[in-house]
Write a protein that holds these residues in place. Structure first.
Motif, PDB file in Angstrom:
ATOM      1  N   SER A  44       4.601  49.782  -0.696  1.00  0.00           N
ATOM      2  CA  SER A  44       4.495  48.335  -0.492  1.00  0.00           C
ATOM      3  C   SER A  44       3.364  47.735  -1.330  1.00  0.00           C
ATOM      4  O   SER A  44       3.465  46.605  -1.808  1.00  0.00           O
ATOM      5  CB  SER A  44       4.280  48.020   0.993  1.00  0.00           C
ATOM      6  N   SER A 209      -5.030  33.227   7.043  1.00  0.00           N
ATOM      7  CA  SER A 209      -4.566  34.468   6.428  1.00  0.00           C
ATOM      8  C   SER A 209      -5.641  35.073   5.538  1.00  0.00           C
ATOM      9  O   SER A 209      -5.861  36.283   5.532  1.00  0.00           O
ATOM     10  CB  SER A 209      -3.292  34.203   5.612  1.00  0.00           C
ATOM     11  N   ARG A 225      -0.565  47.328   1.102  1.00  0.00           N
ATOM     12  CA  ARG A 225      -0.171  45.985   0.683  1.00  0.00           C
ATOM     13  C   ARG A 225      -1.267  44.958   0.928  1.00  0.00           C
ATOM     14  O   ARG A 225      -1.568  44.127   0.054  1.00  0.00           O
ATOM     15  CB  ARG A 225       1.093  45.557   1.430  1.00  0.00           C
ATOM     16  N   ASP A 226      -1.874  44.986   2.112  1.00  0.00           N
ATOM     17  CA  ASP A 226      -2.896  43.992   2.423  1.00  0.00           C
ATOM     18  C   ASP A 226      -4.127  44.128   1.534  1.00  0.00           C
ATOM     19  O   ASP A 226      -4.844  43.148   1.305  1.00  0.00           O
ATOM     20  CB  ASP A 226      -3.299  44.090   3.898  1.00  0.00           C
ATOM     21  N   THR A 247       2.201  34.360  -1.223  1.00  0.00           N
ATOM     22  CA  THR A 247       3.465  34.137  -0.515  1.00  0.00           C
ATOM     23  C   THR A 247       4.577  34.998  -1.100  1.00  0.00           C
ATOM     24  O   THR A 247       5.334  35.655  -0.364  1.00  0.00           O
ATOM     25  CB  THR A 247       3.865  32.654  -0.590  1.00  0.00           C
ATOM     26  N   ARG A 250       4.199  38.713  -0.274  1.00  0.00           N
ATOM     27  CA  ARG A 250       4.621  39.017   1.101  1.00  0.00           C
ATOM     28  C   ARG A 250       6.143  39.071   1.196  1.00  0.00           C
ATOM     29  O   ARG A 250       6.710  39.957   1.830  1.00  0.00           O
ATOM     30  CB  ARG A 250       4.060  37.977   2.074  1.00  0.00           C
ATOM     31  N   GLU A 251       6.801  38.108   0.546  1.00  0.00           N
ATOM     32  CA  GLU A 251       8.264  38.089   0.582  1.00  0.00           C
ATOM     33  C   GLU A 251       8.855  39.321  -0.106  1.00  0.00           C
ATOM     34  O   GLU A 251       9.848  39.884   0.362  1.00  0.00           O
ATOM     35  CB  GLU A 251       8.781  36.808  -0.091  1.00  0.00           C
ATOM     36  N   THR A 253       7.704  42.235  -0.230  1.00  0.00           N
ATOM     37  CA  THR A 253       7.434  43.489   0.477  1.00  0.00           C
ATOM     38  C   THR A 253       7.902  43.480   1.929  1.00  0.00           C
ATOM     39  O   THR A 253       7.591  44.381   2.696  1.00  0.00           O
ATOM     40  CB  THR A 253       5.927  43.805   0.453  1.00  0.00           C
ATOM     41  N   GLN A 254       8.653  42.453   2.310  1.00  0.00           N
ATOM     42  CA  GLN A 254       9.098  42.362   3.704  1.00  0.00           C
ATOM     43  C   GLN A 254       9.904  43.579   4.149  1.00  0.00           C
ATOM     44  O   GLN A 254       9.748  44.060   5.265  1.00  0.00           O
ATOM     45  CB  GLN A 254       9.945  41.093   3.888  1.00  0.00           C
ATOM     46  N   ASN A 255      10.763  44.090   3.255  1.00  0.00           N
ATOM     47  CA  ASN A 255      11.643  45.200   3.619  1.00  0.00           C
ATOM     48  C   ASN A 255      11.265  46.490   2.911  1.00  0.00           C
ATOM     49  O   ASN A 255      12.087  47.401   2.760  1.00  0.00           O
ATOM     50  CB  ASN A 255      13.093  44.839   3.300  1.00  0.00           C
ATOM     51  N   THR A 256      10.014  46.551   2.428  1.00  0.00           N
ATOM     52  CA  THR A 256       9.558  47.734   1.708  1.00  0.00           C
ATOM     53  C   THR A 256       8.801  48.660   2.649  1.00  0.00           C
ATOM     54  O   THR A 256       7.869  48.215   3.327  1.00  0.00           O
ATOM     55  CB  THR A 256       8.633  47.337   0.542  1.00  0.00           C
TER      56      THR A 256
END
Length: 259
Positions: A44, A209, A225-226, A247, A250-251, A253-256
């Motif tokens: 991610s 955030s 990721r973070d 943004t 994040r999008e 890596t939503q399903n990673t």
């Protein structure tokens, strides 16, 4: 097999198409990170770093396209890159590349050391140790794919500069992400979010955030990721570009998977 995205028409940023292109593969991202740190890079994190780099390069290309259009040109030249940066200070990234590129020689000016002595320009090193500048050619295929997705073409010198900026930016992102892991969070990020002149203040959710990214918990041997998102706040000082980069990462890596 995944279908190739349709070539966009017209002008202006192609956010949806760009999100489908993914020109900088996770394997390339991880290779850059290996040049910087022995830490493990999660999947991610690799996708997030690729997404942030893509967002930055897309914005630079879009600014250069507008500059070329004003002169009724379709092919981008290095002068368009300078125009894009002059018009939007957010795009002044990957600046270690500037001293290696003829495009920026007049822009960077003469360098002086602490004693006021002129620092000679760097000469090519004989070292085999990889660096962001030496490895810039690795980004050529991704840069060309990104140009294609933006319905843009560029002269070889412009492609070279985009390669170099991408390489240096991603290398700096890797160094900052590793620092975030070592320090347990973003130590030099404050509570004030810089805003470009004429732009509205950042929305509350973004400020919250960013504060959340200032502290870190978890594995101290893995870049996640973070950590990439936190490093992005250090590389991109504020304004719309940073918000969009966060943004879109994040999008992306939503399903990673995290590993």
């Amino acid at each position: 097999m995944t279908a190739q995205p349709a070539r966009p028409q017209g002008s202006g940023p192609k956010t949806a198409s760009v999100m489908d292109v993914s020109p900088f593969k996770p394997s390339l991202v991880k290779a850059v990170f290996r040049d910087v740190t022995p830490m493990h890079v999660s999947r991610s994190a690799a996708w997030a770093a690729a997404s942030v780099t893509r967002t930055v390069l897309t914005e630079i290309i879009d600014g250069a396209r507008r500059a070329a259009a004003e002169e009724a040109r379709r092919k981008l030249i290095p002068g368009d890159l300078l125009s894009a940066i002059d018009r939007n200070v957010e795009l002044e990234v990957g600046d270690k590349w500037y001293e290696h590129s003829p495009t920026f020689q007049g822009r960077t000016g003469v360098l002086y050391d602490a004693e006021g002595v002129v620092v000679p320009s760097r000469k090519r090193s004989g070292s085999r140790k990889p660096s962001a500048v030496v490895g810039a050619h690795r980004f050529e295929a991704g840069v060309k794919k990104l140009l294609w997705s933006q319905a843009a073409t560029a002269v070889p010198a412009m492609v070279r500069d985009l390669d170099g900026i991408a390489s240096v930016f991603l290398t700096d992102l890797a160094r900052d992400a590793a620092m975030v892991v070592r320090d347990g969070g973003v130590k030099r990020f404050g509570t004030v979010t810089p805003v470009m002149s004429g732009e509205p203040a950042s929305p509350p959710f973004l400020k919250d955030s960013l504060r959340a990214l200032s502290a870190r918990r978890g594995d101290t041997r893995t870049i996640g990721r973070d950590d990439i998102l936190a490093a992005t706040t250090m590389q991109l000082f504020g304004g719309n570009l940073r918000q969009r980069a966060l943004t879109e990462a994040r999008e992306a890596t939503q399903n990673t998977p995290a590993g």
